[in-house]
Design an enzyme around this catalytic site. Structure first.
Site, PDB file in Angstrom:
ATOM      1  N   SER A  51       0.831  -1.194   0.000  1.00  0.00           N
ATOM      2  CA  SER A  51       0.000   0.000   0.000  1.00  0.00           C
ATOM      3  C   SER A  51       0.876   1.258   0.000  1.00  0.00           C
ATOM      4  O   SER A  51       1.745   1.398  -0.849  1.00  0.00           O
ATOM      5  CB  SER A  51      -0.953  -0.047   1.198  1.00  0.00           C
ATOM      6  OG  SER A  51      -1.998   0.880   1.052  1.00  0.00           O
ATOM      7  N   ASP A 163      -5.665  -3.797  -2.400  1.00  0.00           N
ATOM      8  CA  ASP A 163      -4.686  -3.514  -1.350  1.00  0.00           C
ATOM      9  C   ASP A 163      -4.013  -4.782  -0.817  1.00  0.00           C
ATOM     10  O   ASP A 163      -4.688  -5.709  -0.365  1.00  0.00           O
ATOM     11  CB  ASP A 163      -5.412  -2.791  -0.216  1.00  0.00           C
ATOM     12  CG  ASP A 163      -4.499  -2.326   0.898  1.00  0.00           C
ATOM     13  OD1 ASP A 163      -3.279  -2.533   0.812  1.00  0.00           O
ATOM     14  OD2 ASP A 163      -5.026  -1.738   1.855  1.00  0.00           O
TER      15      ASP A 163
END
Length: 280
Positions: A51, A163
């Site tokens: 991320s 993610d």
């Protein structure tokens, strides 16, 4: 009788492997961690990022100098990374991320980087962790940053990527696959901090709940690292880039006391082993 073939262990990279955890803007604290390592002339042998940690990781792996990392953190803004584009699979598009990453690093592919780098993502269709170490950097990082429900997922072949924090928010095992002498995890998430009193928007509440869940999953990964640095992000915003300078400073403050221990561990791990020299 079956002959036994001895397998030589892979050579050790004589430096620190950075596992940069996700945490939206909090991940910028990883810039401060890298800056202190550079100032101490401790080589960074490999990097893995999830991320926001993937954006920071790409900058580090590209060979940017300490002052360049700080400048990039100071100048970054949400407009560089996302645009409002409501659709069936998310409110925002992260399609500006590849251009931003290429602009600050000067690199388009993993092969262009100076330091081995892994980006962690999640294939939401099959619920599995997907790691990228080759090919275009930007699209891998875009996928790693795609928080479900907020950002639109990234289609890649038969996979639908989001993610990486869902499966692996603190990518210790990913960076250990590059065989660094010492693994340093950078965990920027706290379950409880002073900023929780300022959760005034739905986005803040969603991110706080999401981070609480993935923080719990990251505890196992943290136990696999040689050392973990946990910058104090209390009181700082997870969404406001005006806090970026302070986040870098707190990453630096959390790392400086660890330098003597890191030096000792590196000396011990590389004394009598076959090592690969790493750039300073």
């Amino acid at each position: 009788m079956t002959a036994t073939v001895a397998v030589e262990p892979p050579p050790i990279r004589a430096g620190v492997g950075l596992a940069l955890g996700g945490g939206v803007l909090y991940s910028v604290a990883g810039v401060g961690v890298a800056r202190v390592l550079m100032e101490a002339r401790i080589p960074i042998a490999a990097v893995a990022g999830t991320s926001g940690g993937a954006i920071v990781g790409a900058a580090i792996a590209s060979g940017m100098r300490d002052w360049e990392l700080r400048q990039a953190a100071e100048e970054m803004d949400w407009g560089d990374l996302m645009r409002f584009s409501p659709g069936r699979m998310g409110l925002f598009s992260g399609d500006r991320i590849p251009h931003f990453v290429e602009k600050i690093t000067g690199c388009k592919t993993f092969e262009d980087l100076k330091i081995p780098f892994t980006v962690v993502t999640t294939d939401i269709l099959l619920g599995r962790e997907i790691r990228f170490t080759t090919g275009p950097i930007g699209i891998a990082i875009q996928a790693s940053c795609a928080i479900p429900g907020m950002f639109q997922p990234v289609k890649h072949g038969e996979m639908l990527l989001v993610d990486g924090g869902i499966m692996d928010n603190l990518p210790v095992r990913a960076v250990q696959d590059h065989h660094p002498a010492v693994t340093l995890a950078v965990d920027v998430l706290t379950v409880s901090d002073a900023y929780q009193g300022r959760l005034r928007t739905g986005a803040h509440v969603i991110l706080k709940a999401y981070h609480t869940l993935i923080k719990r999953k990251g505890e196992l990964q943290e136990s696999l690292a040689d050392l973990t640095v946990m910058p104090n992000v209390s009181g700082l915003s997870v969404l406001n880039f005006r806090d970026a300078v302070e986040l870098v400073a707190r990453g630096e403050a959390a790392t400086r006391p660890m330098i003597p221990h890191l030096r000792a561990m590196l000396a011990e791990r590389t004394r009598d082993t076959h090592t690969i020299a790493c750039p300073l």
